[in-house]
Design a protein around this motif. Structure first.
Motif, PDB file in Angstrom:
ATOM      1  N   ASP A 188      53.443  25.080  17.927  1.00 33.17           N
ATOM      2  CA  ASP A 188      54.845  25.173  17.538  1.00 33.17           C
ATOM      3  C   ASP A 188      55.132  24.065  16.533  1.00 33.17           C
ATOM      4  O   ASP A 188      54.257  23.248  16.222  1.00 33.17           O
ATOM      5  CB  ASP A 188      55.784  25.128  18.752  1.00 33.17           C
ATOM      6  CG  ASP A 188      55.678  23.834  19.563  1.00 33.17           C
ATOM      7  OD1 ASP A 188      55.261  22.801  18.995  1.00 33.17           O
ATOM      8  OD2 ASP A 188      56.033  23.857  20.760  1.00 33.17           O
ATOM      9  N   ASN A 207      52.753  21.128  19.583  1.00 29.64           N
ATOM     10  CA  ASN A 207      52.081  21.515  20.824  1.00 29.64           C
ATOM     11  C   ASN A 207      51.031  22.578  20.513  1.00 29.64           C
ATOM     12  O   ASN A 207      51.303  23.526  19.762  1.00 29.64           O
ATOM     13  CB  ASN A 207      53.087  22.056  21.832  1.00 29.64           C
ATOM     14  CG  ASN A 207      54.096  21.010  22.266  1.00 29.64           C
ATOM     15  OD1 ASN A 207      53.720  19.992  22.842  1.00 29.64           O
ATOM     16  ND2 ASN A 207      55.368  21.250  21.979  1.00 29.64           N
ATOM     17  N   GLY A 265      59.760  26.358  21.624  1.00 32.60           N
ATOM     18  CA  GLY A 265      60.275  27.179  22.703  1.00 32.60           C
ATOM     19  C   GLY A 265      59.516  28.475  22.886  1.00 32.60           C
ATOM     20  O   GLY A 265      59.606  29.109  23.947  1.00 32.60           O
ATOM     21  N   SER A 296      55.157  28.588  26.187  1.00 31.65           N
ATOM     22  CA  SER A 296      55.525  28.128  27.522  1.00 31.65           C
ATOM     23  C   SER A 296      54.908  26.759  27.789  1.00 31.65           C
ATOM     24  O   SER A 296      53.745  26.513  27.435  1.00 31.65           O
ATOM     25  CB  SER A 296      55.032  29.118  28.577  1.00 31.65           C
ATOM     26  OG  SER A 296      55.108  28.551  29.869  1.00 31.65           O
ATOM     27  N   PRO A 297      55.637  25.848  28.402  1.00 33.94           N
ATOM     28  CA  PRO A 297      55.059  24.538  28.736  1.00 33.94           C
ATOM     29  C   PRO A 297      53.767  24.655  29.541  1.00 33.94           C
ATOM     30  O   PRO A 297      52.865  23.818  29.391  1.00 33.94           O
ATOM     31  CB  PRO A 297      56.165  23.860  29.547  1.00 33.94           C
ATOM     32  CG  PRO A 297      57.428  24.497  29.045  1.00 33.94           C
ATOM     33  CD  PRO A 297      57.071  25.922  28.766  1.00 33.94           C
ATOM     34  N   ASP A 298      53.650  25.702  30.360  1.00 34.21           N
ATOM     35  CA  ASP A 298      52.443  25.884  31.159  1.00 34.21           C
ATOM     36  C   ASP A 298      51.227  26.229  30.312  1.00 34.21           C
ATOM     37  O   ASP A 298      50.094  26.089  30.770  1.00 34.21           O
ATOM     38  CB  ASP A 298      52.647  27.004  32.185  1.00 34.21           C
ATOM     39  CG  ASP A 298      53.614  26.606  33.281  1.00 34.21           C
ATOM     40  OD1 ASP A 298      53.859  25.401  33.437  1.00 34.21           O
ATOM     41  OD2 ASP A 298      54.127  27.497  33.972  1.00 34.21           O
ATOM     42  N   HIS A 299      51.465  26.692  29.076  1.00 34.75           N
ATOM     43  CA  HIS A 299      50.362  27.108  28.219  1.00 34.75           C
ATOM     44  C   HIS A 299      49.933  26.026  27.238  1.00 34.75           C
ATOM     45  O   HIS A 299      48.913  26.190  26.556  1.00 34.75           O
ATOM     46  CB  HIS A 299      50.750  28.366  27.448  1.00 34.75           C
ATOM     47  CG  HIS A 299      50.956  29.560  28.324  1.00 34.75           C
ATOM     48  ND1 HIS A 299      51.638  30.694  27.907  1.00 34.75           N
ATOM     49  CD2 HIS A 299      50.589  29.795  29.611  1.00 34.75           C
ATOM     50  CE1 HIS A 299      51.661  31.568  28.884  1.00 34.75           C
ATOM     51  NE2 HIS A 299      51.031  31.057  29.928  1.00 34.75           N
ATOM     52  N   VAL A 300      50.690  24.953  27.150  1.00 36.02           N
ATOM     53  CA  VAL A 300      50.339  23.870  26.237  1.00 36.02           C
ATOM     54  C   VAL A 300      49.107  23.134  26.775  1.00 36.02           C
ATOM     55  O   VAL A 300      49.080  22.703  27.922  1.00 36.02           O
ATOM     56  CB  VAL A 300      51.510  22.881  26.058  1.00 36.02           C
ATOM     57  CG1 VAL A 300      51.058  21.653  25.257  1.00 36.02           C
ATOM     58  CG2 VAL A 300      52.682  23.561  25.368  1.00 36.02           C
ATOM     59  N   PRO A 329      49.433  18.292  24.010  1.00 34.77           N
ATOM     60  CA  PRO A 329      50.863  18.093  23.747  1.00 34.77           C
ATOM     61  C   PRO A 329      51.114  17.480  22.371  1.00 34.77           C
ATOM     62  O   PRO A 329      50.250  16.796  21.808  1.00 34.77           O
ATOM     63  CB  PRO A 329      51.294  17.145  24.865  1.00 34.77           C
ATOM     64  CG  PRO A 329      50.050  16.401  25.230  1.00 34.77           C
ATOM     65  CD  PRO A 329      48.921  17.367  25.039  1.00 34.77           C
ATOM     66  N   SER A 330      52.286  17.722  21.871  1.00 35.97           N
ATOM     67  CA  SER A 330      52.644  17.327  20.507  1.00 35.97           C
ATOM     68  C   SER A 330      52.536  15.826  20.264  1.00 35.97           C
ATOM     69  O   SER A 330      52.308  15.395  19.134  1.00 35.97           O
ATOM     70  CB  SER A 330      54.069  17.781  20.181  1.00 35.97           C
ATOM     71  OG  SER A 330      55.004  17.194  21.082  1.00 35.97           O
TER      72      SER A 330
END
Length: 215
Positions: free
Chosen positions: A158, A162, A194, A197-201, A204-205
């Motif tokens: 994104d 991420n 957005g 999904s946070p679960d798929h990251v 992390p950025s």
């Protein structure tokens, strides 16, 4: 995070830099960034990676361009050009058992002082290394690895940076992203924040400095 072009990203990398490059025989390797390293004529690079791929693919392009001073890898057996340069004394090659290699990189990324491994005890791998006994068992102390730049390839990012990886192209990429002072991520697609999904990251950025998307 503003996406960068390969030209802009590679302009940050000087001659003589140390690079960690993701991928396994070219799968998960940032090809566009490597192509630009060759085009800009970088020299004297130290590359830390699983392998040197094959001629015309991935790190093999850097080998053919004679861009490398040193290669730290687990094997070079499928790239005859790497072997040729090593045997001619034109390229320094440090061979490291694959599990030891990735654990040394992990140690570098996590701020550890090294790892203890039984791999290589009693062989030529042990030469020049510290042996430590733990509960009567011998281990070698292997030092951590870090690099000036980590060049990773991801399937999706994104605009915050991420990263999500695709299947086996994930391989070494998430670990080397922890161990590079500057992380350049080449991605197949960039989506609005957005959409992932946070679960798929996976990466992390906060670890990613530059995104290189498709033109």
């Amino acid at each position: 995070m503003k996406p960068s072009t390969p030209e802009e990203a590679v302009a940050l990398i000087p001659d003589g830099a140390s690079l960690m490059i993701g991928g396994f025989m070219g799968v998960g390797t940032p090809e566009r960034v490597i192509d630009e390293l060759v085009r800009q004529g970088r020299r004297g690079l130290t590359v830390i990676a699983n392998d040197s791929a094959i001629p015309g693919l991935g790190i093999g392009k850097l080998v053919a361009a004679r861009a490398l001073r040193k290669l730290v890898a687990s094997h070079i057996g499928l790239n005859p050009e790497t072997q040729k340069q090593m045997l001619a004394g034109e390229l320094e090659v440090e061979l490291v058992p694959q599990g030891t290699l990735i654990e040394r990189i992990r140690a570098g990324g996590h701020g550890l002082g090294g790892i203890l491994t039984p791999t290589g005890v009693g062989t030529v791998v042990e030469e020049g290394k510290r042996r430590i006994e733990v509960d009567g068992r011998a281990f070698l102390l292997e030092t951590p690895l870090r690099a000036d730049f980590a060049l990773v390839q991801a399937f999706m990012a994104d605009y915050a940076g991420n990263l999500v990886y695709a299947l086996t192209a994930r391989n070494f990429n998430p670990v080397i992203a922890m161990a590079g002072a500057t992380v350049i991520a080449e991605v197949e697609q960039i989506v609005p924040v957005g959409m992932i999904s946070p679960d798929h990251v996976v990466t992390p950025s906060v670890l990613v400095d530059y995104l290189v998307g498709r033109a």
